[in-house]
Design a protein around this motif. Structure first.
Motif, PDB file in Angstrom:
ATOM      1  N   GLU A 378      49.083  46.922  36.226  1.00  0.00           N
ATOM      2  CA  GLU A 378      50.128  47.754  35.629  1.00  0.00           C
ATOM      3  C   GLU A 378      51.223  48.144  36.613  1.00  0.00           C
ATOM      4  N   SER A 379      50.945  48.056  37.919  1.00  0.00           N
ATOM      5  CA  SER A 379      51.912  48.625  38.859  1.00  0.00           C
ATOM      6  C   SER A 379      52.417  47.671  39.934  1.00  0.00           C
ATOM      7  N   SER A 380      51.694  46.606  40.226  1.00  0.00           N
ATOM      8  CA  SER A 380      52.112  45.713  41.312  1.00  0.00           C
ATOM      9  C   SER A 380      53.333  44.879  40.905  1.00  0.00           C
ATOM     10  N   LYS A 381      54.168  44.590  41.879  1.00  0.00           N
ATOM     11  CA  LYS A 381      55.325  43.712  41.649  1.00  0.00           C
ATOM     12  C   LYS A 381      55.070  42.304  42.175  1.00  0.00           C
ATOM     13  N   ASP A 382      53.882  42.092  42.728  1.00  0.00           N
ATOM     14  CA  ASP A 382      53.484  40.792  43.266  1.00  0.00           C
ATOM     15  C   ASP A 382      52.764  40.011  42.164  1.00  0.00           C
ATOM     16  N   GLU A 383      53.416  38.984  41.636  1.00  0.00           N
ATOM     17  CA  GLU A 383      52.870  38.256  40.491  1.00  0.00           C
ATOM     18  C   GLU A 383      51.548  37.571  40.817  1.00  0.00           C
ATOM     19  N   GLU A 384      51.418  37.062  42.031  1.00  0.00           N
ATOM     20  CA  GLU A 384      50.156  36.423  42.414  1.00  0.00           C
ATOM     21  C   GLU A 384      49.024  37.439  42.466  1.00  0.00           C
ATOM     22  N   GLU A 385      49.321  38.612  43.011  1.00  0.00           N
ATOM     23  CA  GLU A 385      48.320  39.684  43.065  1.00  0.00           C
ATOM     24  C   GLU A 385      47.906  40.099  41.655  1.00  0.00           C
ATOM     25  N   LYS A 386      48.870  40.178  40.758  1.00  0.00           N
ATOM     26  CA  LYS A 386      48.576  40.574  39.377  1.00  0.00           C
ATOM     27  C   LYS A 386      47.732  39.516  38.664  1.00  0.00           C
ATOM     28  N   LYS A 387      48.056  38.249  38.898  1.00  0.00           N
ATOM     29  CA  LYS A 387      47.296  37.172  38.263  1.00  0.00           C
ATOM     30  C   LYS A 387      45.848  37.182  38.736  1.00  0.00           C
ATOM     31  N   LYS A 388      45.654  37.395  40.028  1.00  0.00           N
ATOM     32  CA  LYS A 388      44.306  37.461  40.584  1.00  0.00           C
ATOM     33  C   LYS A 388      43.546  38.657  40.012  1.00  0.00           C
ATOM     34  N   ALA A 389      44.218  39.807  39.954  1.00  0.00           N
ATOM     35  CA  ALA A 389      43.574  41.013  39.415  1.00  0.00           C
ATOM     36  C   ALA A 389      43.189  40.825  37.958  1.00  0.00           C
ATOM     37  N   LYS A 390      44.055  40.136  37.205  1.00  0.00           N
ATOM     38  CA  LYS A 390      43.767  39.922  35.785  1.00  0.00           C
ATOM     39  C   LYS A 390      42.513  39.080  35.596  1.00  0.00           C
ATOM     40  N   LEU A 391      42.396  37.996  36.360  1.00  0.00           N
ATOM     41  CA  LEU A 391      41.232  37.130  36.230  1.00  0.00           C
ATOM     42  C   LEU A 391      39.955  37.838  36.693  1.00  0.00           C
ATOM     43  N   LEU A 392      40.042  38.577  37.781  1.00  0.00           N
ATOM     44  CA  LEU A 392      38.862  39.312  38.258  1.00  0.00           C
ATOM     45  C   LEU A 392      38.447  40.379  37.252  1.00  0.00           C
ATOM     46  N   LEU A 393      39.431  41.063  36.676  1.00  0.00           N
ATOM     47  CA  LEU A 393      39.113  42.082  35.671  1.00  0.00           C
ATOM     48  C   LEU A 393      38.458  41.449  34.453  1.00  0.00           C
ATOM     49  N   GLU A 394      38.967  40.303  34.030  1.00  0.00           N
ATOM     50  CA  GLU A 394      38.421  39.648  32.843  1.00  0.00           C
ATOM     51  C   GLU A 394      36.949  39.280  33.023  1.00  0.00           C
TER      52      GLU A 394
END
Length: 604
Positions: A378-394
């Motif tokens: 919800e808060s990071s501006k780093d798209e790679e970081e967000k993509k990684k977080a999304k997959l780990l969360l899933e």
């Protein structure tokens, strides 16, 4: 009743040291917050919980919510929870400033609600469901609906629910039949029934705003034809007054636990006068609802983890006060002239308490990690970081919801055993925790549903990318732990379990590759338990490594005994729980098929 229900020291250790809240605070979204102000917020939540939640926990069980004269009567502390909780920002906390929120990290909101859940798990759900319903409106509804409903929901003046389940459909949302008929006035007429609606009706709010899944006439069959509607109990007239919206409370459900948290059966449009307003686009309702589902499932895991912690604290207090028996002498005999020992001195009791501790603390570590990934999304501006977080969360979400619920129930059950016969008696609180936690493995998708989601969707996701990322995170911790001689053997053991996981997945995947998905998923529950043990062991190794670094460096914000206790609990979990993966793997890789239905009748 026990005098404490939570370990704030461990909670803050996990927040700040293990899961690094400070790195999340570097994002622009949270620039107005710092460690000190957020710790003050958590301390104020603890004080509120000490005063307004914990003292009423047993009383709410003894005076259950009940249906009377068309409404549901709940305990007076529900009024306090909603009104004072609203004033403190407990409902609004994670929302944007523009929506009237405090814009605090979801990690901190999760920790704050965890404190409340541990104090009295019957109360926070009223605020939590209101928050969830408001979140759907904020994210997907138009400005008119936002302006009309959200402010009163975030203040606690109005409640909120999410209405999915129907009597004939259960967990199968593709089979819902609640009907929405369009009108020329911009609203829809709703007709149908919903069951198991938590916080569905009570006397301490002026209105309850229901977020209802329904099918517009002529919509496609199955889940593709489901839309989402705002359906208030009382609709807003042009002059701002409220009038009844033909939403009736048909009945409530009397439950074995969480008796103070009402669960209702609602009827919509019995007099053909129930109005609802479409949220977003037609036929997108399930998509919208499931965009919020990660938060809901984190909430379920959080509640179970909190009960497990409260039960552990009660068991620990009892064991430190209860004298019984005598310790064995070196001769193997007991000296009857010696005074009685406290039961916490007996190895078997210590084993049971360590099981409770390792499950309770491991569970909240898992919950906070998932919340951290949610914050990054919800808060990071780093798209790679967000993509990684999304997959780990899933890949974590099914375990986040399931492990605290299933292992937490085992933990509370063990706590009953610590108390012996008193654990079965109403004079002691363990029996209530045991009844309360049982629902959590059913909330928001049963263990069976979560397990099929994990093995059927999350493991193969993006050609196994989510699982690869999780394995990489585990390997990073293994590398750090290996730098310490006393942790290295445990790091090696966890590495071996990662290899075992690859074998298990390879063995199961052969069925999916042949199109035999029923066999592939037949033992999904066992796979859930298998992977959860590995994941929780990783989190314990991570905790132990942070503790060890503090001990070695001398950079200690807690006592030496505190850090040593984390290392000891890690060792316990590895010896008594991680080893279960060996037998689970043997079962999972066994080629014999015994649970898939065939022509042969086995239930005779």
């Amino acid at each position: 009743m026990a005098s404490t229900y939570i370990d704030m020291e461990t909670l803050k250790f996990l927040l700040h040291k293990v899961h690094d809240l400070e790195s999340v605070l570097k994002n622009d979204r949270f620039e107005d917050h710092d460690k000190e102000s957020l710790d003050m917020f958590l301390d104020s939540v603890k004080e509120f919980s000490d005063r307004e939640l914990f003292p009423y926990f047993k009383e709410m069980d003894e005076t259950p919510a009940h249906h009377k004269d068309g409404t549901v009567i709940v305990h007076k502390q529900v009024d306090v929870m909603m009104k004072k909780g609203g004033e403190m920002g407990l409902i609004a906390a994670p929302f944007d400033y523009e929506a009237g929120g405090l814009q605090i990290p979801f990690m901190v909101h999760t920790a704050a609600t965890y404190i409340q859940d541990a104090a009295n798990n019957h109360l926070p759900g009223y605020a939590g469901l209101t928050q969830g319903a408001a979140e759907l409106i904020v994210h997907f509804a138009n400005k008119e609906l936002n302006d009309a409903y959200v402010p009163n929901m975030l203040s606690g003046q109005w409640g909120g629910t999410m209405c999915l389940t129907e009597p004939q459909a259960g967990s199968s949302l593709s089979d819902i039949v609640t009907k929405a008929t369009p009108t020329d006035d911009g609203h829809y007429k709703l007709n149908g029934q919903k069951i198991f609606i938590s916080g569905g009706d009570y006397q301490y709010v002026e209105n309850v705003v229901h977020l209802v899944l329904a099918r517009i006439e002529g919509a496609p069959a199955g889940t593709k034809g489901i839309s989402l509607f705002v359906v208030p109990k009382h609709r807003i007239k042009e002059n701002g007054d409220l009038e009844f919206n033909d939403v009736t409370t048909v009945a409530d459900f009397q439950k074995m636990g969480q008796k103070g948290y009402c669960t209702t059966h609602l009827g919509f449009g019995d007099a053909d006068d129930c109005k609802g307003w479409l949220v977003g686009e037609a036929n997108q309702g399930l998509k919208y609802m499931f965009m919020m589902m990660n938060g809901a499932r984190i909430g379920v895991g959080r509640g179970a983890a909190a009960i497990a912690m409260a039960a552990y604290q009660a068991s620990l207090q009892y064991a430190n006060e209860r004298p019984q028996g005598r310790k064995l002498q070196s001769s193997g005999k007991k000296n009857p002239e010696e005074g009685q020992s406290l039961i916490i001195e007996h190895p078997d009791v210590r084993r049971m308490l360590l099981l409770q501790k390792s499950i309770a603390e491991g569970s909240i570590s898992l919950i906070l990690l998932a919340s951290r990934y949610q914050d990054i999304l919800e808060s990071s501006k780093d798209e790679e970081e967000k993509k990684k977080a999304k997959l780990l969360l899933e890949i974590l979400i099914p375990m986040v919801k399931t492990f605290p619920s299933e292992a937490g129930a085992q933990s509370v059950n063990t706590g009953l055993q610590v108390l012996g016969g008193y654990g079965f008696c109403e004079d002691f609180i363990l029996q209530q925790y045991y009844r309360d936690i049982r629902i959590f493995s059913i909330y928001e998708g049963t263990t069976g549903i979560q397990s099929q989601d994990l093995l059927g969707r999350k493991v193969p996701m993006e050609n196994g990318k989510a699982l690869q990322l999780l394995s990489s995170e585990i390997m990073e911790t293994i590398g750090k732990a290996s730098n310490h001689n006393d942790l290295a053997p445990y790091a090696k053991k966890l590495g071996g379990k990662l290899k075992l996981a690859q074998e298990v997945i390879g063995s199961l995947m052969q069925y999916a590759q042949k199109g035999n998905y029923e066999r592939y998923l037949a033992d999904a529950n066992l796979f859930m338990e298998f992977l959860s043990h590995i994941t929780i062991s990783w989190l314990w190794l991570d905790m132990a490594t942070h503790a060890k670094v503090s001990l070695v460096s001398g950079d200690k914000t807690h006592s030496e005994e505190f850090y040593e206790s984390k290392i000891h609990a890690m060792k316990f979990y590895f010896k008594y729980e991680l080893t279960k993966t060996t037998s689970l793997a043997e079962t999972l890789m066994d080629s014999e098929t015994l649970t898939v239905k065939t022509d042969q009748e086995v239930f005779i």
